[in-house]
Design a protein around this motif. Sequence first.
Motif, short mmCIF file in Angstrom:
data_model
loop_
_atom_site.label_atom_id
_atom_site.label_comp_id
_atom_site.label_asym_id
_atom_site.label_seq_id
_atom_site.Cartn_x
_atom_site.Cartn_y
_atom_site.Cartn_z
N TRP A 38 0.82 -1.21 0.00
CA TRP A 38 0.00 0.00 0.00
C TRP A 38 0.85 1.26 0.00
O TRP A 38 0.56 2.23 -0.72
N ARG A 39 1.91 1.29 0.78
CA ARG A 39 2.73 2.48 0.89
C ARG A 39 3.57 2.75 -0.36
O ARG A 39 4.17 3.81 -0.48
N ALA A 40 3.63 1.76 -1.26
CA ALA A 40 4.32 1.97 -2.53
C ALA A 40 3.40 2.57 -3.58
O ALA A 40 3.85 2.95 -4.66
N PHE A 41 2.10 2.68 -3.28
CA PHE A 41 1.14 3.31 -4.19
C PHE A 41 1.32 4.83 -4.15
O PHE A 41 1.55 5.41 -3.09
N LYS A 42 1.20 5.46 -5.29
CA LYS A 42 1.16 6.92 -5.35
C LYS A 42 -0.16 7.39 -4.76
O LYS A 42 -1.13 6.64 -4.68
N THR A 43 -0.19 8.66 -4.36
CA THR A 43 -1.41 9.21 -3.76
C THR A 43 -2.62 9.04 -4.68
O THR A 43 -3.70 8.64 -4.22
N GLU A 44 -2.44 9.29 -5.96
CA GLU A 44 -3.56 9.15 -6.89
C GLU A 44 -3.99 7.69 -7.05
O GLU A 44 -5.16 7.40 -7.29
N GLU A 45 -3.05 6.75 -6.90
CA GLU A 45 -3.40 5.33 -6.97
C GLU A 45 -4.20 4.90 -5.74
O GLU A 45 -5.16 4.12 -5.85
N LYS A 46 -3.81 5.42 -4.59
CA LYS A 46 -4.57 5.14 -3.37
C LYS A 46 -5.99 5.69 -3.50
O LYS A 46 -6.97 5.02 -3.16
N ALA A 47 -6.08 6.92 -3.99
CA ALA A 47 -7.39 7.56 -4.15
C ALA A 47 -8.27 6.77 -5.11
O ALA A 47 -9.48 6.63 -4.89
N GLU A 48 -7.69 6.23 -6.16
CA GLU A 48 -8.46 5.48 -7.15
C GLU A 48 -8.98 4.16 -6.57
O GLU A 48 -10.12 3.77 -6.82
N TRP A 49 -8.16 3.49 -5.78
CA TRP A 49 -8.61 2.23 -5.14
C TRP A 49 -9.75 2.53 -4.16
O TRP A 49 -10.77 1.84 -4.16
N ILE A 50 -9.59 3.57 -3.35
CA ILE A 50 -10.62 3.93 -2.38
C ILE A 50 -11.90 4.35 -3.10
O ILE A 50 -13.01 3.99 -2.68
N VAL A 116 -11.56 -12.00 -7.04
CA VAL A 116 -12.88 -11.61 -7.53
C VAL A 116 -13.27 -10.22 -7.02
O VAL A 116 -14.03 -9.50 -7.69
N PHE A 117 -12.75 -9.84 -5.87
CA PHE A 117 -12.98 -8.46 -5.40
C PHE A 117 -12.30 -7.48 -6.34
O PHE A 117 -12.91 -6.47 -6.75
N GLU A 118 -11.07 -7.77 -6.72
CA GLU A 118 -10.37 -6.91 -7.67
C GLU A 118 -11.10 -6.85 -9.00
O GLU A 118 -11.25 -5.77 -9.61
N GLU A 119 -11.59 -8.00 -9.47
CA GLU A 119 -12.33 -8.03 -10.73
C GLU A 119 -13.62 -7.22 -10.63
O GLU A 119 -14.05 -6.58 -11.60
N THR A 128 -8.58 0.54 -12.70
CA THR A 128 -7.54 0.09 -13.62
C THR A 128 -6.24 -0.26 -12.93
O THR A 128 -5.26 -0.61 -13.58
N GLY A 129 -6.21 -0.17 -11.60
CA GLY A 129 -5.01 -0.47 -10.86
C GLY A 129 -4.90 -1.94 -10.47
O GLY A 129 -5.53 -2.81 -11.08
N VAL A 130 -4.09 -2.21 -9.45
CA VAL A 130 -3.87 -3.58 -8.99
C VAL A 130 -4.31 -3.68 -7.53
O VAL A 130 -4.57 -2.67 -6.86
N SER A 131 -4.37 -4.91 -7.03
CA SER A 131 -4.70 -5.11 -5.62
C SER A 131 -3.50 -4.74 -4.75
O SER A 131 -2.40 -5.28 -4.95
N PRO A 132 -3.68 -3.85 -3.80
CA PRO A 132 -2.59 -3.55 -2.87
C PRO A 132 -2.52 -4.61 -1.78
O PRO A 132 -3.50 -5.28 -1.49
N TYR A 133 -1.34 -4.78 -1.20
CA TYR A 133 -1.25 -5.60 0.00
C TYR A 133 -0.66 -4.76 1.12
O TYR A 133 -0.07 -3.71 0.90
N TRP A 134 -0.86 -5.22 2.34
CA TRP A 134 -0.42 -4.50 3.54
C TRP A 134 0.62 -5.34 4.26
O TRP A 134 0.29 -6.35 4.87
N ASN A 135 1.86 -4.92 4.19
CA ASN A 135 2.94 -5.64 4.90
C ASN A 135 2.96 -5.17 6.36
O ASN A 135 3.70 -4.29 6.75
#
Length: 364
Positions: A38-50, A116-119, A128-135
């Motif tokens: 998650w922390r490797a996502f850019k701010t706009e990528e985080k916003a798009e997933w949310i 299936v959640f990502e789909e 259009t992004g990818v599934s983030p993971y939380w380390n």
Amino acid sequence: MSFYNLLSIFLAFLWSALAVSCSYEKSPCTKPTIRREWRAFKTEEKAEWIRAVNCLRQLPHDPALTPSVDPSVSLIPPVNASSSYYDDIVYLHMDLNTRIHWTGQFLPFHRWFVHVFEESLRNKCGYTGVSPYWNWTIDAPDFYESSFWKDSDPVSGLGGWGDPNADFSVPDGGFRNFHISYPSPHIVRRNFTLLSFNLPFPLATDKQKIGNTSFTASVIDAILETAAGDYKGFQVPLEAPEGPHSGVHAMVAGDMVGLCPASAPPNCTPGPTWSPNDPIFFLHHAMIDKIWYDWQCRDPVNVNSFFGGSVEHIENITAYNQYPNGGPPFLNLDSMIPADGLFPEVAIGDVMNTTGGFLCYVYE
């Protein structure tokens, strides 16, 4: 922050960076997406997933959802036809709770579930992004004060701990108004719990165990050292009642551990059923999937290594010790992953390889 905390964070990042990479040269999947922390996502990528997650909450209930477990076993309320499509995804997990935990379905089901959640995000909400993971090994040294909980941005932040004066509802971030339907209508809740195994958690015996000691980088390293081909030996410590999977759920508490909200009826049964209410569930389970992926990458024999039963045995510690990942009838790679009519069913063998064709992703 202490030297110990800084060292622990450094080692956690190092563990992630040094994870063994798989070879995909002969894979049916030629251009896998790359899931990132998650922390490797850019701010706009985080916003798009949310944004996309909130979009699912605005979509109507899908009448195709058909519970398959007897309510006397699942102990959940009936389907609420006025709920959202996001609630449908939560309900799928609720209904199948006793079939997908402490059985051989645990890792395959949740790998499929994150997929299936990502789909759904893609197909229904234009993600259009990818599934983030939380380390969460990064956050283990000081879980409550971790920067992970400090992003209150209303568009791109996951939000922080819940407000104790409002039933621990998340007050900030992109999910501050995240209304959910089960087990009763409320806003998603998080309630930091240090002695997390003191909660009504099945089979936990050490009630004084500090929760974040269960998901440190060293704990994960030890699990990854499981002998090649020993799927059961790998799954059991990962999913153990006092292991990393349970520990993260229980420390976040609130919806992540299935505590009944204040609005719930008197017959509400707490448990891991509605833990997907909190969208960080999907970041958590992408991390669990990454650990499985990393173990599979360590030896070719691990890719299709599988063993587990179909019946959960957590009625007492004796039964659990005999069948920690399910009792007979036993599952195999041809066994189907249940989907309650919400998605097409696939076989366990279809999700063993993340670049096997049905799935097409790797982890950074």
